[in-house]
Design an enzyme around this catalytic site. Structure first.
Site, PDB file in Angstrom:
ATOM      1  CG  ASP A   1       1.392   7.689 -10.192  1.00 59.68           C
ATOM      2  OD1 ASP A   1       0.197   7.985 -10.015  1.00 59.68           O
ATOM      3  OD2 ASP A   1       1.898   6.627  -9.798  1.00 59.68           O
TER       4      ASP A   1
ATOM      5  CG  ASP B   1      -0.238   6.010  -3.987  1.00 62.61           C
ATOM      6  OD1 ASP B   1      -0.443   5.401  -2.932  1.00 62.61           O
ATOM      7  OD2 ASP B   1      -0.857   7.049  -4.307  1.00 62.61           O
TER       8      ASP B   1
ATOM      9  CG  ASP C   1       4.562   3.404  -9.883  1.00 62.18           C
ATOM     10  OD1 ASP C   1       3.679   4.274 -10.018  1.00 62.18           O
ATOM     11  OD2 ASP C   1       4.478   2.477  -9.061  1.00 62.18           O
TER      12      ASP C   1
END
Length: 226
Positions: free
Chosen positions: A19, A21, A178
């Protein structure tokens, strides 16, 4: 579910997917600056990083809701989202940098000729200039955005598309993110998954309920899996 250091067994993969960000890049302060610019324009008090950081992985609407709080449901949401996105696009990498440990991890993957790529729900018109602004990301084998395909995470389709482009089977491709949707998408794609506990998770306790295969406190934990 395994945590870093819980086993001496090594897990090795043919490719890593990340991922963006909250996993590769700490973009929260640029996103927070865009949020605060919108709040100022609407005569609302600015918010601190303790407020905007947990929302940073969840899109413009989540950021604005964190800033406007109870006012958010009654506001012209589409207009405010556009204001935030426009502000962010103009200053997309002013404060953004790789999380500590990411650069050596990517260098190690490159040296070992292990493919790595990026799959983010960020729209392409923001993903492309952001990735281009960060030299450490220049060797990504693939960069897929939230609007590259008709479906985004938690759909597994973008991850399967990444695996196909990198010519690796999903079971040999580790996905690191996250957010819960990252783990859901990875599992649905048949990929092993790792939670980036250094990112914008709501809390360690909640992140552990996502039941990723691994839960890492630092990018350095990934070195045992190369």
């Amino acid at each position: 579910m395994k945590s870093a250091g819980s086993s001496l067994e090594l897990y090795q993969y043919d490719a890593f997917l990340f991922d963006l960000d909250g996993t590769l890049l700490d973009t929260a302060d640029d996103l927070g600056a865009a949020l605060n610019s919108v709040l100022r324009a609407n005569q609302i008090a600015e918010v601190t990083s303790e407020i905007y950081r947990p929302a940073a992985s969840n899109g413009a609407a989540a950021l604005l809701e964190a800033g406007f709080k109870e006012l958010w449901p009654s506001l012209a949401q589409a207009q405010l989202i556009k204001q935030l996105v426009d502000s962010y696009a103009q200053n997309i990498a002013k404060y953004t940098q790789c999380f500590a440990g990411i650069e050596p991890l990517l260098i190690s993957l490159d040296h070992k000729k292990i493919k790595w790529g990026i799959m983010t729900n960020k729209p392409g018109f923001l993903t492309e200039p952001l990735v281009a602004a960060i030299p450490a990301l220049k060797n990504a084998a693939v960069v897929i955005s939230g609007d590259t395909l008709e479906e985004a995470k938690p759909s597994p389709l973008p991850l399967l598309h990444c695996a196909k482009l990198m010519d690796v089977i999903p079971a040999r491709c580790l996905y690191i993110g996250d957010a819960e949707r990252d783990i859901q998408a990875g599992k649905a794609a048949g990929m092993p998954t790792a939670t980036a506990l250094w990112g914008y998770i709501p809390s360690d306790a909640e992140a552990l309920t996502w039941k990723a295969d691994f839960n890492w406190r630092s990018p350095i934990d990934a070195f045992n899996h190369i």
